[in-house]
Design a protein around this motif. Structure first.
Motif, PDB file in Angstrom:
ATOM      1  N   GLU A 430     -86.930  -8.002 -11.786  1.00 31.58           N
ATOM      2  CA  GLU A 430     -88.215  -8.456 -12.339  1.00 31.58           C
ATOM      3  C   GLU A 430     -88.078  -8.785 -13.821  1.00 31.58           C
ATOM      4  OE1 GLU A 430     -92.667  -6.664 -13.160  1.00 31.58           O
ATOM      5  OE2 GLU A 430     -91.502  -5.811 -11.507  1.00 31.58           O
ATOM      6  N   LYS A 431     -87.374  -7.931 -14.575  1.00 29.90           N
ATOM      7  CA  LYS A 431     -87.174  -8.152 -16.011  1.00 29.90           C
ATOM      8  C   LYS A 431     -86.313  -9.400 -16.239  1.00 29.90           C
ATOM      9  CE  LYS A 431     -85.912  -5.762 -20.287  1.00 29.90           C
ATOM     10  NZ  LYS A 431     -87.209  -5.981 -20.940  1.00 29.90           N
ATOM     11  N   GLN A 432     -85.251  -9.565 -15.434  1.00 31.33           N
ATOM     12  CA  GLN A 432     -84.397 -10.746 -15.580  1.00 31.33           C
ATOM     13  C   GLN A 432     -85.185 -12.036 -15.312  1.00 31.33           C
ATOM     14  OE1 GLN A 432     -81.363  -9.705 -12.734  1.00 31.33           O
ATOM     15  NE2 GLN A 432     -79.984  -8.820 -14.295  1.00 31.33           N
ATOM     16  N   GLU A 436     -85.987 -15.036 -17.976  1.00 32.12           N
ATOM     17  CA  GLU A 436     -85.541 -16.408 -17.701  1.00 32.12           C
ATOM     18  C   GLU A 436     -86.719 -17.383 -17.782  1.00 32.12           C
ATOM     19  OE1 GLU A 436     -82.492 -18.740 -14.706  1.00 32.12           O
ATOM     20  OE2 GLU A 436     -82.721 -16.564 -14.565  1.00 32.12           O
ATOM     21  N   ILE A 437     -87.878 -16.970 -17.269  1.00 29.59           N
ATOM     22  CA  ILE A 437     -89.072 -17.836 -17.367  1.00 29.59           C
ATOM     23  C   ILE A 437     -89.502 -17.954 -18.826  1.00 29.59           C
ATOM     24  CG2 ILE A 437     -91.516 -18.063 -16.751  1.00 29.59           C
ATOM     25  CD1 ILE A 437     -90.856 -16.693 -14.085  1.00 29.59           C
ATOM     26  N   GLU A 438     -89.429 -16.838 -19.578  1.00 24.31           N
ATOM     27  CA  GLU A 438     -89.843 -16.820 -20.980  1.00 24.31           C
ATOM     28  C   GLU A 438     -88.992 -17.759 -21.830  1.00 24.31           C
ATOM     29  OE1 GLU A 438     -90.066 -12.819 -22.359  1.00 24.31           O
ATOM     30  OE2 GLU A 438     -91.988 -13.195 -23.347  1.00 24.31           O
ATOM     31  N   ASN A 439     -87.735 -17.977 -21.429  1.00 23.23           N
ATOM     32  CA  ASN A 439     -86.829 -18.844 -22.188  1.00 23.23           C
ATOM     33  C   ASN A 439     -87.072 -20.334 -21.934  1.00 23.23           C
ATOM     34  OD1 ASN A 439     -85.504 -16.736 -23.441  1.00 23.23           O
ATOM     35  ND2 ASN A 439     -84.003 -16.495 -21.784  1.00 23.23           N
ATOM     36  N   LEU A 440     -87.918 -20.666 -20.963  1.00 18.43           N
ATOM     37  CA  LEU A 440     -88.252 -22.073 -20.716  1.00 18.43           C
ATOM     38  C   LEU A 440     -89.032 -22.606 -21.911  1.00 18.43           C
ATOM     39  CD1 LEU A 440     -89.380 -21.758 -16.971  1.00 18.43           C
ATOM     40  CD2 LEU A 440     -87.229 -22.751 -17.807  1.00 18.43           C
ATOM     41  N   LYS A 444     -95.396 -20.268 -22.730  1.00 20.06           N
ATOM     42  CA  LYS A 444     -96.039 -19.683 -23.915  1.00 20.06           C
ATOM     43  C   LYS A 444     -95.914 -18.168 -23.910  1.00 20.06           C
ATOM     44  CE  LYS A 444     -99.593 -21.707 -25.714  1.00 20.06           C
ATOM     45  NZ  LYS A 444    -100.894 -22.290 -26.044  1.00 20.06           N
ATOM     46  N   SER A 445     -96.119 -17.570 -22.747  1.00 14.19           N
ATOM     47  CA  SER A 445     -95.979 -16.110 -22.660  1.00 14.19           C
ATOM     48  C   SER A 445     -95.779 -15.703 -21.207  1.00 14.19           C
ATOM     49  CB  SER A 445     -97.218 -15.403 -23.226  1.00 14.19           C
ATOM     50  OG  SER A 445     -98.325 -15.595 -22.378  1.00 14.19           O
ATOM     51  N   VAL A 446     -95.110 -14.576 -21.036  1.00 12.30           N
ATOM     52  CA  VAL A 446     -94.910 -13.997 -19.705  1.00 12.30           C
ATOM     53  C   VAL A 446     -95.275 -12.525 -19.791  1.00 12.30           C
ATOM     54  CG1 VAL A 446     -93.270 -13.499 -17.852  1.00 12.30           C
ATOM     55  CG2 VAL A 446     -93.055 -15.624 -19.162  1.00 12.30           C
ATOM     56  N   THR A 447     -96.195 -12.105 -18.933  1.00 13.59           N
ATOM     57  CA  THR A 447     -96.589 -10.690 -18.912  1.00 13.59           C
ATOM     58  C   THR A 447     -96.244 -10.106 -17.557  1.00 13.59           C
ATOM     59  OG1 THR A 447     -98.443 -11.162 -20.405  1.00 13.59           O
ATOM     60  CG2 THR A 447     -98.496  -9.063 -19.207  1.00 13.59           C
ATOM     61  N   SER A 448     -95.324  -9.150 -17.567  1.00 11.23           N
ATOM     62  CA  SER A 448     -94.986  -8.398 -16.349  1.00 11.23           C
ATOM     63  C   SER A 448     -94.806  -6.945 -16.761  1.00 11.23           C
ATOM     64  CB  SER A 448     -93.714  -8.943 -15.709  1.00 11.23           C
ATOM     65  OG  SER A 448     -92.589  -8.682 -16.537  1.00 11.23           O
ATOM     66  N   LEU A 449     -94.864  -6.061 -15.796  1.00 10.84           N
ATOM     67  CA  LEU A 449     -94.703  -4.651 -16.143  1.00 10.84           C
ATOM     68  C   LEU A 449     -93.283  -4.379 -16.643  1.00 10.84           C
ATOM     69  CD1 LEU A 449     -96.493  -2.160 -16.179  1.00 10.84           C
ATOM     70  CD2 LEU A 449     -95.561  -1.534 -13.941  1.00 10.84           C
ATOM     71  N   ALA A 450     -92.307  -5.070 -16.055  1.00 10.96           N
ATOM     72  CA  ALA A 450     -90.905  -4.844 -16.433  1.00 10.96           C
ATOM     73  C   ALA A 450     -90.620  -5.243 -17.874  1.00 10.96           C
ATOM     74  CB  ALA A 450     -89.983  -5.611 -15.485  1.00 10.96           C
ATOM     75  N   ASN A 451     -91.281  -6.295 -18.377  1.00 14.17           N
ATOM     76  CA  ASN A 451     -91.007  -6.703 -19.761  1.00 14.17           C
ATOM     77  C   ASN A 451     -92.031  -6.127 -20.750  1.00 14.17           C
ATOM     78  OD1 ASN A 451     -93.288  -8.299 -19.572  1.00 14.17           O
ATOM     79  ND2 ASN A 451     -92.261 -10.219 -20.064  1.00 14.17           N
ATOM     80  N   THR A 452     -92.963  -5.299 -20.241  1.00 10.08           N
ATOM     81  CA  THR A 452     -93.956  -4.657 -21.111  1.00 10.08           C
ATOM     82  C   THR A 452     -93.571  -3.222 -21.436  1.00 10.08           C
ATOM     83  OG1 THR A 452     -95.689  -6.012 -20.126  1.00 10.08           O
ATOM     84  CG2 THR A 452     -96.409  -4.080 -21.347  1.00 10.08           C
TER      85      THR A 452
END
Length: 712
Positions: A430-432, A436-440, A444-452
């Motif tokens: 999930e974090k990976q 990867e989506i955030e680097n597109l 603008k932003s990606v909110t998931s529990l894994a990256n929070t």
């Protein structure tokens, strides 16, 4: 009702019931009206086009799982003017505390806004705050059309006062709801006034327009109330069904009244006059109604089920109107016959004999011109530019939502919410995926529990109250904001790329949801629907006409001018560079076919009647002179109804439909009056053969009836 059309003896029985049981019929319709008025407020209106996607598409499946696991939330975007960073934070906290608000994404998700200004990096907050303006993304607990969401928006507007600008799907739906409720009432008032004026000019009694509107009003009330059987209807159905029913079905009452007036002018008593009028006009009215109904029923077979919603409502409206005219209107005519005669006046419209001669002279010129135009228009209509999704409807140009959206986009760029729904199997994967989506470059932003959650803290250690917004036992939710429109070639490309990334990590049971992927599914589904529905509606109408006149040739002749008018009408937007909402395009194609076939059936009936005692030239001119007044009345009503929708609606889809209906009705009148007589005279020999065969069949039936009566 077929007996009304074919057997004098049998029709006498049915007509007798209609004429002799006036009080019973009036009582039945009175009960239906009362019940319909009671039921109407309980008919729900749906503003979400994704609800009509078939269950087989990925977006629909993802939405259903999202609703089950997290709920399918509404979303909004808000910009505040003239606020400091700290004031914006206070507004954000107040908005987050509003009942019905789930998540508010703002600058404090990427930076510590409580630091001194010199320690805050502009790059960290510029997506949310710049030059005294602050923008925030809101996700609600419930859907865009929910009452809870609507109340939350009202509360947010109170908090923000005159500093706020609002956009997003929840705002669009609320605006659509409010505009629709306001506009339906104003359109109805304007339409009734215009229709009364048209009827006053085209009828010969001051009371007739009131009677026509009374009959149609009763039919509309019954149709609206019986929509409760559907549970809910779409906003498109609600906005156009009543005015289209009024405009399309008015023909039937006009045909019946013309027959009654003709009989009374010949000295027939009112009761016998209405009985004869029913027998004379019964054939045309019933077959016109059936042809129109079949045209609308074709919509119900669309995979994009808004067609079912619209088709059932319109087809039901035509059937209700047909039954009201056949059963109730004779009773009302008999009750009001003295009033009709007392308020009689000289016709304002002149006889159409001279017009008929002129139309006959130029018939071949019109035919050649129509054929020449039809071919390139057939090609051009498929080259139109279309919009498909909710955003093309809810934030139409000229609305406050559109203005606010432009103001926000000008300051902060676009923000388009996509939601990834993935199996909750691995926080590492999930974090990976999040990274990867955030680097597109368009993310603008990606909110998931894994990256929070900070590194080193296992998600399993957190309480469910903290993780429930983004995790359940089975699924994880990821909120992705990209800087595109909801609907554009770029948005579709970005959506496909993100979908591919999700499938790379989670090949199965993963979904991308949001306005853009849903619009892609709508586009794919509805464009496949068009050719199927178009051909089916044409085939259905052709079969009805063929059964009515027992001739395949006559069915083809009736359809040719109508199809030519549709091709020319649908090519106009391409020629002038307009972008249409595709739903309006497909629905109006069926409406134009279903509505204008009445004109062609009437012209054909009048030509066949005249041809039985006149040569083809006289028959054509008589048919034109006889058909033009009722066709002109009906066509003007439909055209004006469409024009009123076009000029008064702030909703692009409805205004676009109105423009197409207005122009289509006008073109239908022109080609039926000028082109169809040309075709009938060209194919006169087989038409004569048809009349001869019809006479022989009629004589054989009469002989059978006589032999049966003698035998009994």
């Amino acid at each position: 009702m077929d007996v009304i059309m074919n057997s004098h003896e049998k029709s006498k029985g049915i007509v007798g019931i209609i004429v002799n049981h006036k009080k019973t019929i009036e009582m039945i319709f009175g009960i239906l009206v009362v019940l319909s008025i009671i039921c109407s407020p309980f008919v729900k209106v749906n503003y979400d086009l994704t609800e009509y996607l078939p269950g087989t598409v990925q977006s629909k499946q993802g939405i259903e799982i999202m609703e089950e696991e997290f709920g399918y939330p509404g979303s909004a975007r808000i910009m505040l003017d003239n606020v400091t960073l700290y004031e914006a934070k206070q507004y954000k906290d107040k908005i987050a505390a509003v009942k019905g608000v789930d998540i508010v994404t703002w600058a404090d998700t990427t930076a510590d806004v409580y630091q001194a200004n010199e320690f805050i990096s502009k790059e960290d907050i510029e997506d949310y705050y710049k030059d005294g303006h602050s923008v925030m993304n809101i996700i609600f607990d419930e859907g865009d059309s929910s009452k809870v969401t609507s109340k939350a928006i009202d509360e947010i507007k109170k908090i923000c006062g005159n500093k706020g600008h609002y956009t997003g799907s929840a705002i669009q739906n609320k605006s659509l709801n409010e505009n629709l409720n306001r506009e339906v009432k104003s359109v109805a008032v304007i339409a009734v006034i215009v229709i009364i004026l048209i009827l006053l000019l085209t009828t010969t009694s001051w009371f007739e327009p009131i009677l026509f509107l009374l009959v149609m009003g009763i039919a509309i009330i019954i149709n609206t109330g019986t929509n409760i059987l559907l549970g809910e209807i779409s906003f498109l159905t609600k906005s156009v069904s009543a005015i289209l029913q009024l405009a399309v079905a008015m023909d039937y009452s006009i045909f019946l009244m013309h027959s009654f007036t003709r009989e009374r002018a010949a000295g027939t008593e009112p009761a016998e006059a209405i009985a004869r009028a029913l027998r004379q006009s019964g054939r045309s009215v019933i077959y016109c109604g059936l042809a129109t109904t079949i045209g609308f029923i074709a919509l119900t077979l669309m995979k994009f089920s808004i067609g079912f919603d619209m088709g059932v409502c319109l087809a039901k409206g035509i059937l209700v109107s047909l039954l009201t005219v056949i059963f109730l209107m004779p009773s009302l005519i008999l009750r009001c016959s003295r009033l009709i005669e007392r308020t009689a006046h000289k016709p304002f419209m002149p006889p159409f004999n001279k017009f008929a001669k002129g139309a006959y002279k130029i018939r071949y010129g019109v035919l050649i011109l129509a054929v020449i135009m039809a071919v390139p228009c057939f090609i051009a209509k498929d080259m139109n530019s279309f919009l498909f999704g909710n955003s093309s409807v809810g934030s139409s140009e000229g609305t406050l939502v559109y203005k606010d959206e432009q103001a926000i986009d000008a300051r902060f760029g676009r923000s388009n919410l996509l939601m990834a729904l993935i199996p909750n199997t691995s926080s590492i994967k999930e974090k990976q995926l999040s990274e990867e989506i955030e680097n597109l470059n368009y993310a603008k932003s990606v909110t998931s529990l894994a990256n929070t959650v900070p590194e080193g803290i296992p998600i399993s250690f957190l309480p469910k109250s903290t993780t429930a917004l983004l995790h359940t036992d089975k699924y994880a939710r990821m909120l992705v904001y990209i800087n595109t429109k909801d609907e554009s070639a770029l948005a579709f490309k970005c959506s496909d790329e993100i979908k591919a990334l999700i499938k790379k990590y989670y090949p199965e049971n993963s979904y991308l949801i949001g306005a853009t992927p849903c619009t892609q599914e709508i586009k794919s589904t509805i464009t496949k629907d068009y050719n199927f529905v178009d051909k089916l509606s044409m085939l259905g109408v052709a079969i009805v006409v063929m059964i009515a006149f027992r001739s395949l040739l006559l069915a083809l002749l009736v359809l040719l001018p109508i199809e030519a008018a549709i091709f020319i009408n649908m090519a106009f937007p391409y020629l002038v560079g307009d972008t249409m909402v595709y739903m309006g395009y497909i629905i109006v194609s069926c409406i134009q076919l279903a509505a204008t076939v009445d004109y062609a059936i009437l012209m054909l009936s009048n030509y066949l009647d005249s041809r039985s005692h006149s040569d083809k030239k006289e028959a054509a001119m008589e048919a034109i002179a006889e058909t033009t007044p009722p066709v002109l009345t009906s066509g003007m009503i439909l055209s004006c109804a469409g024009f009123i929708l076009y000029r008064t609606s702030s909703i692009t889809a409805i205004a676009g439909m109105g423009e197409l209906i207005a122009r289509g009705a006008f073109l239908g009148i022109l080609l039926v009056v000028f082109m169809l007589p040309a075709l009938l005279t060209i194919f006169d020999k087989p038409v004569i053969k048809h009349i001869s065969n019809a006479k022989k069949r009629s004589e054989r039936r009469l002989q059978k009836i006589k032999s049966i009566s003698i035998g009994s």
